[in-house]
Design an enzyme around this catalytic site. Structure first.
Site, PDB file in Angstrom:
ATOM      1  N   GLU A 195       0.885  -1.164   0.000  1.00 56.58           N
ATOM      2  CA  GLU A 195       0.000   0.000   0.000  1.00 56.58           C
ATOM      3  C   GLU A 195       0.917   1.206   0.000  1.00 56.58           C
ATOM      4  OE1 GLU A 195      -2.573   0.459   3.447  1.00 56.58           O
ATOM      5  OE2 GLU A 195      -2.480   2.558   2.877  1.00 56.58           O
ATOM      6  N   CYS A 198      -3.145   7.416   5.221  1.00 48.32           N
ATOM      7  CA  CYS A 198      -3.105   7.069   3.798  1.00 48.32           C
ATOM      8  C   CYS A 198      -4.386   7.537   3.108  1.00 48.32           C
ATOM      9  CB  CYS A 198      -2.896   5.577   3.609  1.00 48.32           C
ATOM     10  SG  CYS A 198      -3.433   4.620   4.995  1.00 48.32           S
TER      11      CYS A 198
END
Ligand code: NAP
Length: 525
Positions: free
Chosen positions: A265, A302
């Site tokens: 990620e 994020c």
């Protein structure tokens, strides 16, 4: 519990031989004791051999035994008490309440995976019974279940020192799938990593599991991380961090003689589409709420909303003005590490120097080291599309508003976006048709689509998708948050014409695990 500054390899504590890593208190720049000397290739190889030796026995544990192991880890983490909270706060600069919440989330996540393991749906049992009389050809007895991939390497994230680190989502889902785990600790929070690592080590002992089920390695730079991903005993890896780090390790994973799945990620700017009717009705309150989301955790999420896309006009001006006031009132916040702060400053400086971005507001002056001043900038759709620098992630609480001339241009911006973890629609009923037309584009671009919420805040549940097309992640087919994350570490095996006595329990005729199986195309109740 006194920190020892050592790696945990199986049940042993091992002194590293490479350069010392000291955690830095980002609020003071003070180096924290103890020193964590990095591991060697030999240490990595030893942990991998232990993991491989543990694999068959661990994946063969009963559903109950594995679930109970996950619950024991949660108990052991809770038993660490305030020592864990205090260490995570000084290593990360994050407020105490946030770290307490994160510990709760980490333990709940482990308990949720325990429930998932017990329920056994993840085995995805499918049975197509033999049809010996079928013409023109008989059908064999075919039975499918999922099995664990093998030992998994996990790279702890800097921005969630508990929930996405040593016992975080990647570790919990891999252990739930039946995979031993070797964590490469993030160098920003080695003390927190040691404490949590010892909690897992103790759970392994209490549950009488083979020692190689868990190891924790320290090491800054490339040696340890790359040796881990390259080791033939490792069969998959999970990573959260920078695009450059994720891609470097992805290349290692793909260049092995036996390439493996590498779930990274990496970067996402999480566009928010503020549609016209919503802006008209509540531009000012929206502007304020947006800055609330932008400032969470100093923007080090994020899912931080790094981009707002809207049609220019008085309603958007109202939004920008309210956001400006909120930004100007925003106190500076300590960032996770000096390196992350430096990268943030350089990203913001890029916007300041750009002749295509206009500064609208900055937050209050920093009063200590490594502090993040909130930032808000505006650009035009044409300039945004034409300048890659404006499209890059700035990890921290700075966001860019893209002003479009009309809906067609708004679509053009949407089409131009890279893959994202989230895409948000701020909309009212009168925006329905605009939203409907955007939806197919957003489905192609993002892993999660929200309406009238803010992307920060990721629920750990069955339906969550925390993933998305590149560069949000390296594999858009999966999620790293929520119970579906277990699928990353499983693969299907089909058993053809095996006698009942040889079949795994999940596939036996009398269904001893009482699973809901897909029997001859029909889901059993
Ligand atoms: P990072 O620098 O990518 O580090 C993550 C982990 O990977 C660390 O353990 C690091 O080891 C290791 N690593 C990095 N590059 C490597 C390489 N080439 N070979 C082997 N191992 C490598 O990420 P970070 O320190 O967490 O943060 C830096 C930036 O990442 C932020 O500024 C932000 O842009 C981004 N970030 C994004 C997200 C997101 O979810 N989108 C989350 C966190 C951070 P070391 O111990 O040597 O550092």
């Amino acid at each position: 519990m006194t920190l020892e500054g050592k790696m945990l390899i199986g049940q042993e504590t091992v002194q590293g031989q490479r350069d010392a890593i000291h955690a830095i208190n980002p609020a003071t720049n003070e180096a924290l004791e103890p020193a964590y000397h990095g591991g060697t290739r030999e240490n990595v190889a030893h942990a991998c051999e232990l993991a491989w030796a543990a694999f068959d026995r661990y994946r063969d544990t009963t559903l109950e035994a594995r679930a109970s192991f996950l619950e024991t880890i949660a108990d052991e983490i809770e038993a660490l008490g305030d020592a864990l909270i205090e260490r995570a706060v000084i290593e990360s600069g994050l407020p105490q309440a946030r770290i307490q919440g994160e510990r709760g989330r980490t333990c709940n996540q482990l308990q949720l995976f325990a429930k998932t393991v017990r329920a056994g749906e993840w085995l995805d049992v499918r049975i197509d019974p033999a049809m010996p009389e079928r013409q023109p050809l008989p059908r064999a007895d075919l039975r499918q279940r999922h099995v664990a991939l093998g030992p998994v390497a996990v790279f702890g994230a800097s921005n969630f020192p508990l929930a996405f680190s040593v016992a975080g989502g990647d570790t919990a889902s891999a252990l739930a799938a039946g995979c031993p785990v070797i964590v490469k600790a993030h160098s920003a929070h080695p003390g927190t990593s040691e404490l949590v690592g010892r909690a897992i080590q103790s759970a392994v002992r209490r549950c009488d599991l083979p020692e190689g089920v868990f190891s924790l390695i320290f090491g800054s730079g490339r040696e340890v991380g790359q040796a881990l991903v390259a080791n033939p005993c490792i069969k998959a890896a999970g990573f959260t961090g920078s695009r450059s780090g994720g891609l470097a390790l992805w290349h290692v994973a793909q260049s092995r003689p036996e390439p493996i799945p590498f779930y990274a990620e990496m970067s996402s700017i999480n566009p928010v589409f503020a549609l016209p009717a919503a802006l008209e009705a509540r531009g000012a309150t929206m502007g304020e709420a947006f800055v609330g989301s932008l400032n969470m955790g100093a923007g080090q999420f994020c899912t931080n909303p790094g981009l707002v896309i809207a049609i220019k006009g008085p309603a958007l001006d109202q939004f920008i003005d309210a956001a400006r006031q909120s930004v100007e009132a925003s106190p500076a916040q300590t960032m996770l590490t000096p390196g992350i702060h430096e990268a943030y400053e350089s990203g913001v400086q890029g916007f300041i120097n750009s002749d295509k971005a206009r500064e609208v507001a900055r937050g209050q002056q920093d009063r200590g080291p490594n502090q993040c001043r909130t930032g808000l900038f505006v650009t035009s759709a044409a300039d945004f599309i034409g300048d890659e620098a404006l499209q890059a992630e700035i990890f921290g609480s700075t966001s860019l508003v893209v002003e479009c001339n009309d809906v067609t241009e708004l679509h053009r911006v949407a089409e131009h976006l890279e893959g994202q973890l989230t895409a948000t629609l701020q909309m009212d009923e009168a925006d329905l048709e605009t939203a409907r037309a955007l939806l197919p584009v957003l489905e192609r671009k993002a892993g999660r689509i929200l309406v009238n919420g803010w992307p920060t805040g990721v629920e750990v549940c069955e339906a969550m998708v925390h993933g998305g097309p590149f560069p949000a992640t390296s594999d858009a087919r999966t999620t790293s948050v929520g119970t579906a994350a277990i699928k990353r570490f499983l693969r299907p095996v089909c058993y053809q014409d095996l006698p009942d006595a040889l079949l795994p329990e999940a596939l036996r005729e009398n269904n001893p695990l009482t699973l809901r199986r897909l029997m001859d195309g029909q889901r059993e109740l």
